[in-house]
Design a protein around this motif. Structure first.
Motif, PDB file in Angstrom:
ATOM      1  N   TYR A 172      12.700   8.881  -9.296  1.00 29.89           N
ATOM      2  CA  TYR A 172      10.982   7.547 -10.300  1.00 29.89           C
ATOM      3  C   TYR A 172      11.078   7.372  -8.991  1.00 29.89           C
ATOM      4  N   ALA A 173      11.952   6.247  -8.788  1.00 31.57           N
ATOM      5  CA  ALA A 173      11.416   5.093  -7.560  1.00 31.57           C
ATOM      6  C   ALA A 173      10.961   5.746  -6.467  1.00 31.57           C
ATOM      7  N   SER A 174      11.440   6.254  -5.653  1.00 24.73           N
ATOM      8  CA  SER A 174      10.999   7.098  -4.759  1.00 24.73           C
ATOM      9  C   SER A 174       9.478   7.842  -4.880  1.00 24.73           C
ATOM     10  N   VAL A 175       9.321   8.235  -5.713  1.00 28.95           N
ATOM     11  CA  VAL A 175       7.596   8.543  -6.087  1.00 28.95           C
ATOM     12  C   VAL A 175       7.132   7.848  -6.522  1.00 28.95           C
ATOM     13  N   SER A 176       6.852   6.559  -6.811  1.00 30.78           N
ATOM     14  CA  SER A 176       6.342   5.410  -6.924  1.00 30.78           C
ATOM     15  C   SER A 176       5.889   4.560  -5.441  1.00 30.78           C
ATOM     16  N   PHE A 177       7.249   4.704  -4.226  1.00 28.54           N
ATOM     17  CA  PHE A 177       7.476   4.362  -3.180  1.00 28.54           C
ATOM     18  C   PHE A 177       6.367   5.115  -2.341  1.00 28.54           C
ATOM     19  N   THR A 178       6.071   6.353  -2.679  1.00 25.69           N
ATOM     20  CA  THR A 178       5.206   7.468  -2.043  1.00 25.69           C
ATOM     21  C   THR A 178       4.257   7.253  -2.248  1.00 25.69           C
ATOM     22  N   ASP A 179       4.156   6.938  -3.692  1.00 26.65           N
ATOM     23  CA  ASP A 179       2.203   6.641  -4.373  1.00 26.65           C
ATOM     24  C   ASP A 179       2.058   5.917  -3.598  1.00 26.65           C
ATOM     25  N   TYR A 180       2.833   4.293  -3.906  1.00 27.47           N
ATOM     26  CA  TYR A 180       2.338   3.058  -3.332  1.00 27.47           C
ATOM     27  C   TYR A 180       1.776   3.324  -2.235  1.00 27.47           C
ATOM     28  N   GLN A 181       2.516   3.627  -1.131  1.00 27.73           N
ATOM     29  CA  GLN A 181       1.890   3.954   0.386  1.00 27.73           C
ATOM     30  C   GLN A 181       0.555   5.254   0.568  1.00 27.73           C
ATOM     31  N   LEU A 182       0.795   5.951   0.105  1.00 29.53           N
ATOM     32  CA  LEU A 182      -0.561   7.328  -0.071  1.00 29.53           C
ATOM     33  C   LEU A 182      -1.727   5.924  -0.433  1.00 29.53           C
ATOM     34  N   GLY A 183      -1.422   4.692  -1.305  1.00 30.31           N
ATOM     35  CA  GLY A 183      -2.566   3.837  -1.455  1.00 30.31           C
ATOM     36  C   GLY A 183      -2.583   3.246  -0.395  1.00 30.31           C
ATOM     37  N   LYS A 184      -2.380   2.469   0.367  1.00 32.33           N
ATOM     38  CA  LYS A 184      -2.876   1.969   1.313  1.00 32.33           C
ATOM     39  C   LYS A 184      -2.815   3.198   2.815  1.00 32.33           C
ATOM     40  N   VAL A 185      -2.725   4.501   2.337  1.00 31.58           N
ATOM     41  CA  VAL A 185      -4.305   5.312   3.678  1.00 31.58           C
ATOM     42  C   VAL A 185      -5.472   4.828   2.939  1.00 31.58           C
ATOM     43  N   LEU A 186      -5.923   5.060   1.234  1.00 36.23           N
ATOM     44  CA  LEU A 186      -6.910   5.682   0.394  1.00 36.23           C
ATOM     45  C   LEU A 186      -7.637   4.429   0.636  1.00 36.23           C
ATOM     46  N   ASP A 187      -6.845   2.825   0.816  1.00 36.28           N
ATOM     47  CA  ASP A 187      -7.289   1.620   0.899  1.00 36.28           C
ATOM     48  C   ASP A 187      -8.611   1.972   2.511  1.00 36.28           C
TER      49      ASP A 187
END
Length: 604
Positions: A361-376
């Protein structure tokens, strides 16, 4: 007379206006060509907030709010290379003959591999700048690399390692406009790329082996202080090292740099940018702050640790656990449980199970955070209004449900993936914050993305999917808007050695069906059931022997809403012997679907 000049003048003005309008429309049409931002993530199941899981994923929720989430999406094969080959070519595994990790589709595919147009290649051929960062194709020999793990990426497949693929004399065959930016990770914390490993031709000029990410010395020092640098065999580990010490952070930075370049060079044409994140693939390694989101006592255990003894599930359906050999797992409650020749690996220690789930789950949240950086970045550059965004996992994943871990089978948990499609946000004709419950496949992405971007499909290629665009429309509730979509099922498959009929000694890769005793399990997912039949496979004819069936499986999905408990409560009992009428109906449908899929990749 002057009066006679008026009609002529009016006609002239109308023609001039029409010409100007046409010129403007043509110009704006060129300027309005849709960009594509294509995300794919390794080993990602639907454990995220939009699918009903208690996992912190605000940016997956953001994709849902901006477009459509497909609740029941499935891949062709539940392992990296064949799954990616399928959705990146739009072709079913029986067309490319890529069923497992190892072969390269250009070398298979009935001798027509060089004629296949991949999804990024399609956009390159249509004037797009087609680039990729991270894991898009499975690296190494499965995508044309010079070693089992380095390079590849379907770049310049007819050229040597040092050839300049962009030269006028080079054949324009690969997927990319420029060298692929590789960025993976070994379990010992070293990022994996030709650049990091010093592989030949590892600079950024144009080698067919590519280039990629590289960790700074400060990152290496950080992992050394954490005592994880160079340590193999860990299933999970967290450090205080910065995001950019991990491939996910480096991939996001590279993607943002590519977006900035495109914004600064808009005259160079539209872009197709593929971004492939590694996590949550084993090892589950992240910065500590993501682990801290999930207190260990908040992590639930699997509802069912094993199948019931009377479940009737054939041994061939199982796989061995990917946790075997992990030094932080095997000493803690990991053992073999055998009954009537059926052996399964059981992790009996509750704390170990919770730690594995916590780290995933931590890995999923980590990837979600990186996804957010690209969407930003996309939004900051005002590119989101004219960009198609798609996101999917390359296959599903089991986390101890019924004693299954990881992938490599035909069950729901490993074949089902998260799928989001976000049409350009400047177009009001598409639904937003929509959840679609149709049965769809990763193969459907190829025609979907092409249609959204206005790019014609390759006429000679026998694509296995159907466009999802009718399901994305704001007017989708009108039956006429569903267009030509006729598919009401999803097809997955997995190869096994014959020995798996009698005992649970089945390798992850499944074995190439070129083996004389190979079996192919074809699994058909329909609205209320999953039906799987294990056929003897005739490799020479490239088709199953329909009269030689080793095992059948039938699982009910009546009432399955696709939420967190879906994977915990469904596919618990094989109903094949109890429901012969349903089996007969679904078997006929399965055979029909298989035969329809047995087509060459391209027409002559």
């Amino acid at each position: 007379p002057v009066i006679d000049l008026v009609p002529a003048l009016m006609l002239f003005l109308l023609l001039a206006a029409a010409l100007a309008l046409g010129t403007s429309a043509a110009g704006s049409g060129e300027a309005d060509r849709k960009n594509v931002l294509f995300f794919v993530v390794d080993d990602l199941n639907v454990a995220m907030a939009p699918y009903g899981y208690p996992v912190h994923t605000p940016n997956f929720a953001r994709l849902h709010a901006q477009g459509t989430m497909f609740r029941f999406a499935y891949v062709s094969v539940a392992v990296c290379s064949p799954s990616r080959t399928a959705f990146l070519t739009g072709l079913r595994p029986d067309s490319t003959r890529i069923w497992t990790i190892g072969p390269y589709f250009r070398d298979k595919s009935w001798g027509r591999g060089m004629d296949i147009v991949t999804l990024p290649q399609l956009f390159r051929q249509n004037g797009y700048n087609s680039t990729g960062a991270g894991k898009i194709w499975h690296p190494g020999t499965p995508s044309g690399g010079l070693s089992s793990s380095e390079g590849g990426g379907d770049m310049c497949p007819q050229e040597s390692a040092t050839a300049n693929c962009s030269s006028p004399s080079a054949p324009k065959l690969g997927s990319w406009t420029e060298p692929h930016f590789f960025c993976d990770q070994f379990v010992n914390d070293t990022v994996q790329s030709p650049r990091m490993q010093g592989w030949p031709c590892s600079n950024s000029t144009w080698p067919s082996c590519g280039w990629g990410c590289q960790q700074s010395q400060s990152c290496i020092d950080c992992f050394i202080r954490a005592k994880s640098w160079g340590v193999n065999g860990l299933a999970y580990f967290a450090t205080e090292c910065p995001d950019e010490c991990y491939p996910e952070g480096l991939i996001a930075d590279q993607a943002n740099a590519a977006l900035q370049w495109h914004a600064d060079n808009a005259d160079k044409g539209p872009f197709f940018l593929a971004v492939g994140f590694k996590r949550p693939h084993l090892s589950y390694k992240t910065p500590q702050r993501f682990v801290d989101m999930y207190p260990l006592d908040s992590i639930s255990l699997p509802v069912h640790r094993t199948f019931p003894l009377d479940a009737g599930v054939p041994p061939i359906a199982y796989k061995h656990s990917c946790m075997m050999g992990q030094t932080d797992v095997t000493p803690y409650g990991f053992n073999m449980s055998c009954s009537s020749e059926l052996c399964t690996e059981v992790i009996t220690n509750d704390t170990t199970i919770r730690k594995l789930r916590q780290a995933y789950y931590a890995s999923v949240s980590f990837t979600d955070y990186q996804l957010g950086k690209v969407l930003d970045k996309l939004e900051a550059l005002q590119l989101h209004k004219n960009t198609v965004i798609t996101f999917l996992g390359d296959h599903g994943y089991s986390l101890g449900q019924r004693n299954q871990w990881c992938k490599c089978n035909n069950f729901e948990l490993t074949t089902r993936v998260p799928l989001f499609v976000v049409p350009p946000q400047g177009d009001p004709g598409y639904a937003r914050n929509h959840t679609d419950t149709s049965l769809v496949e990763s193969l459907d992405l190829y025609p979907t993305i092409a249609e959204l971007a206005g790019v014609a499909l390759p006429a000679h290629q026998n694509l296995g999917g159907e466009s999802l665009v009718p399901l994305l429309k704001a007017s989708r509730h009108i039956p006429a808007q569903l267009g030509s979509r006729t598919k009401n099922h999803a097809l997955s498959q997995w190869a096994r050695p014959l020995s798996c009929i009698h005992h649970h000694n089945c390798p992850d890769g499944g074995g190439d069906p070129s083996q004389a005793d190979a079996l192919m399990g074809y699994s058909l997912r329909v609205a209320d059931y999953r039906y799987t039949a294990w056929f003897q496979f005739d490799y020479a004819k490239n088709e199953p022997v329909y009269t030689n069936i080793s095992a059948r499986e039938l699982y009910t999905h009546v009432g399955d809403d696709g939420g967190e408990l879906s994977g915990e409560t469904f596919e618990m009992e094989n109903l094949a012997e109890k429901e012969p009428t349903v089996v007969q109906q679904l078997h006929e449908q399965l055979v029909s679907v298989i035969k329809a899929a047995l087509v060459p990749p391209v027409n002559n």
